[in-house]
Design an enzyme around this catalytic site. Structure first.
Site, short mmCIF file in Angstrom:
data_model
loop_
_atom_site.label_atom_id
_atom_site.label_comp_id
_atom_site.label_asym_id
_atom_site.label_seq_id
_atom_site.Cartn_x
_atom_site.Cartn_y
_atom_site.Cartn_z
N ILE A 157 0.84 -1.21 0.00
CA ILE A 157 0.00 0.00 0.00
C ILE A 157 0.88 1.26 0.00
O ILE A 157 0.61 2.21 -0.74
CB ILE A 157 -0.97 -0.02 1.20
CG1 ILE A 157 -1.93 -1.22 1.06
CG2 ILE A 157 -1.76 1.29 1.30
CD1 ILE A 157 -2.85 -1.45 2.25
N THR A 209 2.57 0.97 8.82
CA THR A 209 3.19 -0.26 9.32
C THR A 209 2.11 -1.22 9.79
O THR A 209 1.07 -0.79 10.29
CB THR A 209 4.08 0.03 10.53
OG1 THR A 209 3.24 0.60 11.54
CG2 THR A 209 5.19 0.97 10.21
N SER A 237 -3.16 2.71 9.20
CA SER A 237 -2.67 1.35 9.49
C SER A 237 -3.50 0.75 10.63
O SER A 237 -4.54 0.14 10.39
CB SER A 237 -1.18 1.38 9.82
OG SER A 237 -0.91 2.23 10.92
N ARG A 238 -3.06 0.97 11.85
CA ARG A 238 -3.84 0.56 13.02
C ARG A 238 -3.70 1.66 14.07
O ARG A 238 -2.63 2.26 14.21
CB ARG A 238 -3.32 -0.77 13.60
CG ARG A 238 -3.70 -1.99 12.77
CD ARG A 238 -5.20 -2.27 12.77
NE ARG A 238 -5.57 -3.44 12.00
CZ ARG A 238 -5.97 -3.43 10.72
NH1 ARG A 238 -6.03 -2.29 10.05
NH2 ARG A 238 -6.31 -4.55 10.11
N ASP A 262 -7.94 7.19 9.88
CA ASP A 262 -8.92 6.16 9.52
C ASP A 262 -9.05 5.15 10.65
O ASP A 262 -9.97 4.34 10.66
CB ASP A 262 -8.48 5.46 8.23
CG ASP A 262 -9.51 4.47 7.70
OD1 ASP A 262 -10.73 4.75 7.84
OD2 ASP A 262 -9.12 3.43 7.14
N GLU A 267 -11.94 0.87 18.54
CA GLU A 267 -12.91 0.96 17.43
C GLU A 267 -14.12 0.09 17.75
O GLU A 267 -13.94 -1.03 18.22
CB GLU A 267 -12.26 0.51 16.12
CG GLU A 267 -11.13 1.44 15.69
CD GLU A 267 -10.47 1.02 14.36
OE1 GLU A 267 -10.98 0.10 13.71
OE2 GLU A 267 -9.46 1.63 14.01
N HIS A 286 -12.63 3.88 9.87
CA HIS A 286 -11.92 2.70 9.35
C HIS A 286 -12.54 2.20 8.04
O HIS A 286 -13.04 1.08 7.95
CB HIS A 286 -11.87 1.57 10.39
CG HIS A 286 -10.76 0.61 10.14
ND1 HIS A 286 -10.14 -0.11 11.14
CD2 HIS A 286 -10.10 0.25 8.99
CE1 HIS A 286 -9.19 -0.87 10.62
NE2 HIS A 286 -9.15 -0.67 9.32
N SER A 289 -10.65 0.15 3.09
CA SER A 289 -10.96 -0.78 1.99
C SER A 289 -12.44 -0.78 1.65
O SER A 289 -12.90 -1.64 0.89
CB SER A 289 -10.54 -2.20 2.40
OG SER A 289 -11.30 -2.61 3.53
C1 DGY Z 1 -7.41 -4.22 6.55
O1 DGY Z 1 -7.98 -4.93 5.70
O2 DGY Z 1 -6.68 -4.71 7.41
C2 DGY Z 1 -7.54 -2.73 6.51
O3 DGY Z 1 -7.62 -2.22 7.80
C3 DGY Z 1 -8.66 -2.25 5.64
O4 DGY Z 1 -8.90 -0.90 5.78
#
Ligand code: DGY
Length: 323
Positions: A157, A209, A237-238, A262, A267, A286, A289
């Site tokens: 990504i 990461t 990412s997270r 995001d 969450e 989030h 995707s």
């Molecule tokens: C994932 O698929 O791990 C991502 O967080 C999508 O946004």
């Protein structure tokens, strides 16, 4: 051969569910209701496989699912897997890399644009009828073109973002990663730099990461203080990669100009999280995707991987630590 039994813990498109039913006996959560731990434990007690998003697969779950062989994540991230606990039991874990790279990269450019040009804030401003004078210097933002982007975590990504930023917006892109990507450097004309330097010089710092013990709170007070006061932090990412308390302080006290987020430490985010009232934090739920096409492709990839693995075929989608 008796069909393997699976638990569908998150909604999948109808055709994907039909495909799963063709090869497996399926039980699924009643999605009208929020999931509960007791309900999950009840459902996984006699299954061979689970298809899901984000559920922590740890000893507590695995102890309750003695027949479990395969867990299939409908996501690329797999920080929900307790790798040691799964390894000890020989459980296979799969994920869905690749199919979402472009979609997540698009969102990241959106976060950069929305933060720098203050689009959500100024959308609210316009709709509220506050646009009453022509002189609008207090609405100015920051240019994207010609500015610098530092990417921390140069996976697939990260590379897609670098391409968009460099070729689409003429940004000056540098990156930090555990391993250098010489071909990408050469092809795109991007530069490898130590993380500290990235933090110091970039107008936009993007975190991409994976979440691991090493990357938990990778960016905290010290790192945020290294950033320029005019810079933006972008995280897709997270949430746990950033110390969120430190980030809130940085945004409140102006150590940095803004953030495009995001992902969050918790969450869904709590309604009273200060990030939600900070004008200089662009916050989306989030959705990296979250397009119909990509989520569909991810569900297909996860379903096929699950069925392959349950029927003894290597799906090619196993996460590296569990393959
Ligand atoms: C994932 O698929 O791990 C991502 O967080 C999508 O946004």
């Amino acid at each position: 051969m008796e069909k393997p039994k699976i638990f569908i813990a998150n909604p999948v498109p109808e055709d994907v569910e039909e495909f799963l039913k063709g090869s497996c006996e399926c039980v699924k959560w009643d999605f009208r209701y929020p999931k509960t731990l007791e309900g999950i434990l009840e459902n996984i007690r006699d299954v061979d496989g689970v298809i899901q998003v984000g559920m922590k697969i740890d000893d507590r779950i695995l102890d309750s699912a003695p027949r479990l062989k395969v867990v299939s994540n409908i996501s690329v991230g797999y920080n929900n897997y307790d790798l040691d606990a799964m390894k000890r039991r020989g459980i296979i874990g799969t994920n869905t890399p690749g199919v979402l790279d472009n979609t997540v990269s698009d969102l990241i450019l959106g976060l950069i644009l929305n933060s720098a040009r203050r689009i959500p804030e100024l959308n609210r401003f316009t709709k509220s009828g506050s646009w009453v004078k022509a002189d609008n210097s207090d609405l100015f933002g920051k240019d994207i073109h010609g500015s610098s982007l530092g990417i921390i975590g140069m996976g697939r990504i990260g590379e897609k973002v670098a391409r968009r930023a460099k070729l689409g917006f003429g940004m000056d892109v540098s990156y930090y990663n555990r391993g250098r990507k010489l071909e990408v450097e050469e092809e795109l004309g991007i530069v490898y730099r130590p993380m500290e330097e990235i933090l110091k010089i970039s107008d936009f710092v993007l975190l991409m990461t994976p979440l691991t013990p090493e990357t938990t709170h990778l960016v905290g007070e010290k790192e945020l203080k290294l950033m320029k006061a005019s810079a933006f932090l972008i995280n897709a990412s997270r949430g746990q990669v950033v110390d969120e308390k430190a980030l809130i302080k940085a945004l409140e006290e102006g150590w940095i100009a803004g953030a495009g987020l995001d992902v969050y430490e918790k969450e869904p985010i709590d309604a009273d999280n200060p990030l939600l009232r900070l004008q200089n934090a662009v916050t989306v739920p989030h959705i990296g995707s979250a397009t119909t096409k990509t989520r569909d492709e991810m569900a297909w990839a996860a379903a096929k991987a699950l069925v392959d693995e349950l029927y003894g075929k290597n799906s090619g989608m196993r996460v590296p630590e569990l393959s």
